[in-house]
Design a protein around this motif. Structure first.
Motif, short mmCIF file in Angstrom:
data_model
loop_
_atom_site.label_atom_id
_atom_site.label_comp_id
_atom_site.label_asym_id
_atom_site.label_seq_id
_atom_site.Cartn_x
_atom_site.Cartn_y
_atom_site.Cartn_z
N GLY A 70 9.75 -12.28 -1.57
CA GLY A 70 9.52 -11.33 -2.65
C GLY A 70 9.11 -9.97 -2.13
N PRO A 71 9.20 -8.95 -2.99
CA PRO A 71 8.77 -7.61 -2.57
C PRO A 71 7.26 -7.60 -2.30
CG PRO A 71 9.20 -7.66 -4.93
CD PRO A 71 9.63 -8.99 -4.38
N LEU A 72 6.85 -6.75 -1.38
CA LEU A 72 5.44 -6.62 -1.02
C LEU A 72 4.85 -5.46 -1.78
CD1 LEU A 72 3.04 -7.39 0.82
CD2 LEU A 72 3.92 -5.71 2.45
N ARG A 73 3.80 -5.72 -2.53
CA ARG A 73 3.04 -4.70 -3.25
C ARG A 73 1.84 -4.35 -2.38
NH1 ARG A 73 -0.99 -5.21 -8.37
NH2 ARG A 73 -1.03 -3.02 -8.88
N THR A 74 1.66 -3.06 -2.11
CA THR A 74 0.54 -2.59 -1.31
C THR A 74 -0.23 -1.54 -2.10
OG1 THR A 74 1.86 -2.92 0.69
CG2 THR A 74 -0.12 -1.57 0.90
N LEU A 75 -1.47 -1.83 -2.40
CA LEU A 75 -2.33 -0.92 -3.15
C LEU A 75 -3.52 -0.55 -2.28
CD1 LEU A 75 -3.19 0.42 -5.89
CD2 LEU A 75 -4.40 -1.71 -6.36
N ASN A 76 -3.71 0.75 -2.03
CA ASN A 76 -4.84 1.24 -1.25
C ASN A 76 -5.73 2.06 -2.17
OD1 ASN A 76 -3.97 0.34 1.43
ND2 ASN A 76 -2.30 1.78 1.10
N VAL A 77 -7.04 1.77 -2.16
CA VAL A 77 -7.99 2.48 -3.01
C VAL A 77 -9.08 3.09 -2.15
CG1 VAL A 77 -9.55 2.31 -4.99
CG2 VAL A 77 -7.53 0.82 -4.88
N GLU A 78 -9.30 4.38 -2.34
CA GLU A 78 -10.34 5.12 -1.62
C GLU A 78 -11.69 4.95 -2.33
OE1 GLU A 78 -9.85 6.76 1.24
OE2 GLU A 78 -7.74 6.18 1.21
N PRO A 79 -12.80 5.24 -1.65
CA PRO A 79 -14.12 5.12 -2.28
C PRO A 79 -14.28 5.94 -3.56
CG PRO A 79 -14.37 5.35 0.09
CD PRO A 79 -12.91 5.59 -0.23
N ASP A 80 -13.57 7.07 -3.67
CA ASP A 80 -13.71 7.90 -4.87
C ASP A 80 -12.79 7.46 -6.01
OD1 ASP A 80 -11.20 8.72 -3.99
OD2 ASP A 80 -11.75 10.82 -3.71
N ARG A 82 -9.39 7.18 -5.87
CA ARG A 82 -7.98 7.55 -5.74
C ARG A 82 -7.22 6.35 -5.19
NH1 ARG A 82 -7.49 11.23 -1.61
NH2 ARG A 82 -9.59 10.71 -1.01
N TRP A 83 -6.06 6.08 -5.77
CA TRP A 83 -5.27 4.96 -5.30
C TRP A 83 -3.82 5.35 -5.11
CZ3 TRP A 83 -1.26 3.79 -8.50
CH2 TRP A 83 -1.40 4.07 -9.86
N GLU A 84 -3.17 4.58 -4.26
CA GLU A 84 -1.74 4.72 -4.02
C GLU A 84 -1.16 3.32 -3.96
OE1 GLU A 84 0.78 7.40 -1.15
OE2 GLU A 84 -0.06 5.71 -0.03
N CYS A 85 -0.09 3.10 -4.70
CA CYS A 85 0.54 1.79 -4.73
C CYS A 85 1.99 1.92 -4.30
CB CYS A 85 0.44 1.19 -6.13
SG CYS A 85 0.85 -0.56 -6.14
N VAL A 86 2.33 1.17 -3.26
CA VAL A 86 3.69 1.18 -2.73
C VAL A 86 4.40 -0.06 -3.26
CG1 VAL A 86 5.07 1.12 -0.62
CG2 VAL A 86 2.88 2.34 -0.64
N ASP A 87 5.52 0.17 -3.94
CA ASP A 87 6.34 -0.91 -4.49
C ASP A 87 5.57 -1.75 -5.50
OD1 ASP A 87 8.82 -2.06 -4.76
OD2 ASP A 87 8.57 -3.45 -3.09
N THR A 96 0.72 6.96 -7.60
CA THR A 96 -0.66 7.31 -7.28
C THR A 96 -1.44 7.52 -8.56
OG1 THR A 96 -0.14 9.66 -7.19
CG2 THR A 96 -0.01 8.44 -5.11
N GLY A 97 -2.75 7.52 -8.45
CA GLY A 97 -3.60 7.75 -9.60
C GLY A 97 -5.06 7.71 -9.20
N VAL A 98 -5.91 7.69 -10.19
CA VAL A 98 -7.35 7.65 -9.97
C VAL A 98 -7.95 6.66 -10.96
CG1 VAL A 98 -9.51 8.98 -9.95
CG2 VAL A 98 -7.36 10.08 -9.27
#
Length: 176
Positions: A70-80, A82-87, A96-98
């Motif tokens: 299956g596709p890999l979902r990668t979500l990175n969230v910063e302490p403040d 802010r997030w970025e989600c790949v696939d 991206t979002g907050v």
């Protein structure tokens, strides 16, 4: 010790490399078999207790995949928040979002909970056992915490709350 700020592409790349190792047929049951460090200059190359890959304090990465193909979902969230989600939706799109302030406060409280370290794969000696299940791996400063949506599998409570918060607070969810 690596610098505190890293470029987003390096972190995403490291998450993708680490995820490939994490969501195979099984995960290691001991620290000696743990994942290799990410590329130099990525937040995921930090080493934690027992040499497990970790994120910086207050940061979290979520890697999800259904089965091995299956596709890999990668979500990175910063302490403040802010997030970025790949696939995120399995469509190849990066978004991206907050997080809203309430979610940021809740997430930071959960990430700071000392009980999270007891839920790490190393401490639990976690091994993936289900085939074609949704596998979720959280990379935190306390270590790697993996769970699967398998019948009868108990989810680590703090990590499960983090997982629910992240999947409910970002726009896309993994679909089977």
């Amino acid at each position: 010790m690596p610098p505190v700020s890293w470029s987003r592409p390096a972190r995403v790349s490291a998450a993708a490399l680490l995820a490939a190792a994490l969501v195979g047929c099984s995960l290691p049951g001991s620290a000696a078999d743990g994942p290799a460090p990410g590329p130099a200059g990525s937040g995921l190359s930090q080493r934690g207790p027992g040499d497990a890959a970790t994120a910086g304090k207050g940061e979290v990465s979520l890697l999800q995949r259904v089965g091995t193909d299956g596709p890999l979902r990668t979500l990175n969230v910063e302490p403040d928040g802010r997030w970025e989600c790949v696939d995120c939706a399995g469509d190849g799109v990066t978004s991206t979002g907050v997080l809203n302030p309430e979610h940021v406060t809740r997430l930071q409280g959960l990430l700071a909970d000392p009980g999270l370290a007891k839920e790490s794969d190393q401490v639990r000696r976690y091994q993936v056992v289900c085939i074609d299940a949704l596998t979720s791996s959280l990379i935190t400063s306390a270590g790697l915490v993996t769970s699967q949506d398998c019948p009868g599998e108990e989810h680590p409570p703090i990590a499960h709350e983090i997982l629910l918060l992240l999947t409910q607070a970002t726009p896309a969810e993994m679909t089977a």
